[in-house]
Design an enzyme around this catalytic site. Structure first.
Site, mmCIF file in Angstrom:
data_model
loop_
_atom_site.group_PDB
_atom_site.id
_atom_site.type_symbol
_atom_site.label_atom_id
_atom_site.label_comp_id
_atom_site.label_asym_id
_atom_site.label_seq_id
_atom_site.Cartn_x
_atom_site.Cartn_y
_atom_site.Cartn_z
ATOM 1 N N HIS A 46 -9.654 -6.053 -6.792
ATOM 2 C CA HIS A 46 -10.731 -6.904 -6.296
ATOM 3 C C HIS A 46 -11.975 -6.722 -7.176
ATOM 4 O O HIS A 46 -12.242 -5.610 -7.670
ATOM 5 C CB HIS A 46 -11.133 -6.500 -4.870
ATOM 6 N N VAL A 66 0.844 -1.201 0.000
ATOM 7 C CA VAL A 66 0.000 0.000 0.000
ATOM 8 C C VAL A 66 0.879 1.251 0.000
ATOM 9 O O VAL A 66 0.627 2.208 -0.742
ATOM 10 C CB VAL A 66 -0.947 0.002 1.234
ATOM 11 N N ASN A 93 -7.547 -2.662 -5.402
ATOM 12 C CA ASN A 93 -7.525 -2.749 -3.929
ATOM 13 C C ASN A 93 -6.376 -1.969 -3.313
ATOM 14 O O ASN A 93 -6.411 -1.659 -2.123
ATOM 15 C CB ASN A 93 -7.467 -4.213 -3.479
ATOM 16 N N SER A 117 -2.756 -9.361 -3.938
ATOM 17 C CA SER A 117 -2.109 -8.245 -3.233
ATOM 18 C C SER A 117 -2.923 -7.769 -2.039
ATOM 19 O O SER A 117 -2.415 -6.990 -1.233
ATOM 20 C CB SER A 117 -1.851 -7.072 -4.188
ATOM 21 N N LYS A 122 -15.998 -8.055 7.955
ATOM 22 C CA LYS A 122 -15.637 -6.655 7.686
ATOM 23 C C LYS A 122 -16.576 -6.053 6.644
ATOM 24 O O LYS A 122 -17.020 -4.907 6.780
ATOM 25 C CB LYS A 122 -14.198 -6.567 7.172
ATOM 26 N N CYS A 173 -10.327 -3.081 2.019
ATOM 27 C CA CYS A 173 -10.314 -2.938 0.552
ATOM 28 C C CYS A 173 -11.525 -3.569 -0.130
ATOM 29 O O CYS A 173 -11.991 -3.069 -1.153
ATOM 30 C CB CYS A 173 -9.023 -3.514 -0.022
HETATM 31 N N1 NAP Z 1 -3.076 -4.841 0.448
HETATM 32 C C1 NAP Z 1 -4.307 -4.362 0.431
HETATM 33 O O1 NAP Z 1 -5.094 -4.550 -0.509
HETATM 34 C C2 NAP Z 1 -4.795 -3.531 1.572
HETATM 35 C C3 NAP Z 1 -5.966 -2.819 1.402
HETATM 36 C C4 NAP Z 1 -6.472 -2.053 2.452
HETATM 37 C C5 NAP Z 1 -5.791 -2.022 3.634
HETATM 38 N N2 NAP Z 1 -4.648 -2.738 3.796
HETATM 39 C C6 NAP Z 1 -3.996 -2.645 5.089
HETATM 40 O O2 NAP Z 1 -2.878 -1.771 4.965
HETATM 41 C C7 NAP Z 1 -1.849 -2.193 5.845
HETATM 42 C C8 NAP Z 1 -0.568 -2.427 5.045
HETATM 43 O O3 NAP Z 1 -0.807 -3.472 4.115
HETATM 44 P P1 NAP Z 1 0.210 -3.866 2.954
HETATM 45 O O4 NAP Z 1 -0.582 -4.769 2.085
HETATM 46 O O5 NAP Z 1 0.873 -2.669 2.366
HETATM 47 O O6 NAP Z 1 1.315 -4.738 3.809
HETATM 48 P P2 NAP Z 1 2.842 -5.037 3.463
HETATM 49 O O7 NAP Z 1 3.069 -5.015 1.989
HETATM 50 O O8 NAP Z 1 3.174 -6.294 4.215
HETATM 51 O O9 NAP Z 1 3.641 -3.791 4.123
HETATM 52 C C9 NAP Z 1 3.702 -3.597 5.518
HETATM 53 C C10 NAP Z 1 4.413 -2.278 5.840
HETATM 54 O O10 NAP Z 1 4.405 -2.128 7.263
HETATM 55 C C11 NAP Z 1 5.741 -1.920 7.725
HETATM 56 N N3 NAP Z 1 5.912 -2.525 9.039
HETATM 57 C C12 NAP Z 1 5.681 -3.820 9.402
HETATM 58 N N4 NAP Z 1 5.971 -3.997 10.713
HETATM 59 C C13 NAP Z 1 6.408 -2.795 11.180
HETATM 60 C C14 NAP Z 1 6.865 -2.324 12.442
HETATM 61 N N5 NAP Z 1 6.936 -3.130 13.508
HETATM 62 N N6 NAP Z 1 7.230 -1.018 12.557
HETATM 63 C C15 NAP Z 1 7.164 -0.190 11.480
HETATM 64 N N7 NAP Z 1 6.750 -0.579 10.260
HETATM 65 C C16 NAP Z 1 6.370 -1.865 10.110
HETATM 66 C C17 NAP Z 1 6.601 -2.600 6.702
HETATM 67 O O11 NAP Z 1 7.910 -2.051 6.789
HETATM 68 P P3 NAP Z 1 9.216 -2.929 6.379
HETATM 69 O O12 NAP Z 1 9.255 -2.952 4.878
HETATM 70 O O13 NAP Z 1 10.331 -2.140 6.976
HETATM 71 O O14 NAP Z 1 9.019 -4.277 6.979
HETATM 72 C C18 NAP Z 1 5.864 -2.204 5.404
HETATM 73 O O15 NAP Z 1 6.192 -0.891 5.047
HETATM 74 C C19 NAP Z 1 -2.378 -3.445 6.559
HETATM 75 O O16 NAP Z 1 -2.963 -3.093 7.781
HETATM 76 C C20 NAP Z 1 -3.421 -3.950 5.610
HETATM 77 O O17 NAP Z 1 -4.412 -4.711 6.269
HETATM 78 C C21 NAP Z 1 -4.114 -3.473 2.790
#
Ligand code: NAP
Length: 356
Positions: free
Chosen positions: A260, A20, A333, A165, A231, A135
C-alpha cells in the site's frame, strides 16, 4: 497458561493458508525463533494440507476448541466473523489472542498495538485479546508516530493507493486474471467501458482494477464513507492516543499486487522544517527515508514489496502552512501491514511469558 514447551511458548497460527498466513509462515521461518511448537490451523477445507514453517512440514488442522489446548499465543489471520467467534474460545482455553481482523480493534478493552509506537498497551488486555491495526493505518502510523513525538500531530489528510492483496488471496487472483485479459492489447483503455468489457468478472472489486484505479475499499458506512476510510481515522486516533485527531481519508485501490502507498498531509502544533522531519524519519526504528527526487529516488510499491520497513519520501513543507508536511509512504500490506506487526506483538508476549 500452559507450561512452555522446551522453555519456549507454543504458538497457533489460525488462517495459516491465507494471504497473511502465508507471509506469517515466512516470517516465523526467518525471524529469531522464540517459539516451541507452532500449530497451523485453517478451515476444515485445508485440514491435512502440509505447509512448511522453520524448514519443516507441518500438517494443517481444522479450527476447533481443542486446537488451542496447550497454546500460549494464538494469532488470528482469518475473516472478522471467524475471529469474533474463535478468539474468545482461544482465550478460554488459556491462550492470549493476537487478532489481525477488524473484529476487536475498536473495543475499549482490547489494545490496538504497534510495537514501535505503543508497546506498553500490549500489557493491558482485559479480554486476553490484542488487536493488530488495519493494513492502511499500519502503512503510515510508524512514521506518523515518530513525527508526532516531536511536533504534536493535529490533523491528517490521507489518500491511499491500496494493493489488490489487501482484499486477500481472492484480490491477488482477480488482479492477475484481469491483467492477463488486458495484456498485449494496444487498443484497450481508449474508449469508455472497453476495459470493463474485456475483463468481465470483477472479483472482489467494484470496478475493473487492471488499467484502472478504483476509489473504493471496504463496505459503505454512514454519509458515504467507506469502512476502510473510517478505520484509518479511528485506528490512528486509538494507536496515537489522540481521541480528537482530525482525520480525513480517501481510500483508493490501484493495480498493484502487494504494498500500500499513502499520500499524507499532516498538520502539527509546532512549526516543521524539512531537514528536521527527514532527520526524525531517518532515525525512526522501522522507517527508511528515500528522498532524493532530483535523482528519481522515492519509494514505490514495486521496490518496497517483500520488505519490512515503512518507506518514506517526497517530504515537503506545505507551501501555505509552516505547520504542515506533505509526504509519500509505502509499506508492504502483508508484512508490516499485517503479518509482521502481528509477529512483533506475539514476540512481545513471548518476552513477557519468559519473564514469568
Ligand atoms: N490482506 C491484507 O492486506 C490484510 C492486512 C491486514 C489485515 N488483514 C486481515 O487478516 C485477515 C486474513 O486476511 P487474508 O488477506 O489473509 O485473507 P485470505 O487470504 O482470504 O485467508 C483467509 C484465511 O482464513 C481461513 N478461514 C476462513 N474461514 C475460516 C473458518 N471458518 N475457519 C477457519 N479458518 C478460516 C482460511 O482458511 P482456508 O484456506 O482453509 O479457507 C485462510 O487461511 C482478515 O481479517 C483481513 O481483514 C488482511
Amino acid at each position: 497458561m500452559s507450561p512452555a514447551r522446551n522453555g519456549k511458548p507454543t504458538l497457533a497460527v489460525v488462517g495459516a493458508t491465507g494471504a497473511v498466513g502465508t507471509v506469517m509462515l515466512d516470517l516465523l521461518s526467518t525471524r529469531e525463533d522464540v517459539w516451541g511448537e507452532i500449530r497451523l490451523v485453517a478451515s476444515a477445507r485445508s485440514a491435512g494440507k502440509k505447509l512448511v514453517v522453520r524448514g519443516e512440514e507441518v500438517e494443517v488442522v481444522a479450527l476447533s476448541p481443542e486446537c488451542f489446548d496447550g497454546v500460549d499465543v494464538a494469532m488470528f489471520d482469518v475473516p472478522d466473523e471467524v475471529s469474533k467467534e474463535w478468539a474468545p474460545i482461544a482465550v478460554e482455553r488459556g491462550a492470549i489472542a493476537v487478532d489481525n481482523s477488524g473484529a476487536f480493534r475498536m473495543d475499549a478493552d482490547v489494545p490496538l498495538v504497534v510495537p514501535e509506537v505503543n508497546p506498553a498497551a500490549a500489557r493491558r488486555r482485559p479480554r486476553g485479546i490484542i488487536s493488530n491495526p488495519n493494513c492502511t493505518t499500519l502503512s503510515m502510523i510508524v512514521a506518523m508516530g515518530a513525527l508526532h513525538a516531536e511536533y504534536n500531530l493535529q490533523a491528517l489528510v490521507v489518500a491511499s493507493y491500496q494493493a489488490a492483496s489487501g482484499a486477500g488471496q481472492p484480490g491477488i487472483d482477480a488482479l492477475r486474471e484481469q491483467i492477463s485479459k488486458v495484456a498485449g492489447s494496444d487498443t484497450l483503455g481508449t474508449q469508455p467501458g472497453d476495459v470493463r468489457r474485456a475483463i468481465g468478472e470483477l472479483g472482489p472489486f467494484p470496478a475493473p482494477l487492471a488499467l484502472n484505479v478504483v476509489p473504493w475499499a471496504g463496505s459503505l458506512k454512514e454519509d458515504g464513507w467507506s469502512s476502510e476510510e473510517l478505520k484509518v481515522r479511528n485506528e490512528s486516533r486509538k494507536i496515537l492516543g489522540l481521541p480528537d485527531l482530525r482525520v480525513s481519508a480517501t481510500c483508493v485501490r490501484v493495480p498493484v499486487i502487494t504494498t500500500h502507498s499513502l499520500a499524507v498531509h499532516a498538520t502539527f502544533e509546532r512549526e516543521v522544517t524539512v531537514d528536521r522531519a527527514q532527520a526524525i524519519l531517518r532515525d525512526a526504528p522501522g522507517v527508511v527515508l528515500v528522498d532524493d527526487p532530483a535523482n528519481g529516488e522515492f519509494p514505490t510499491p514495486a521496490d518496497v514489496v517483500g520488505t519490512d520497513p515503512t518507506w518514506v519520501g517526497r517530504v515537503r513543507r506545505a507551501i501555505d502552512d509552516p505547520h504542515s508536511l506533505d509526504l509519500f509512504l509505502c509499506g508492504d500490506n502483508l508484512r508490516k501491514g499485517a503479518a509482521l506487526n502481528t509477529a512483533q506483538i506475539a514476540e512481545l508476549l513471548a518476552e513477557e511469558l519468559a519473564e514469568g
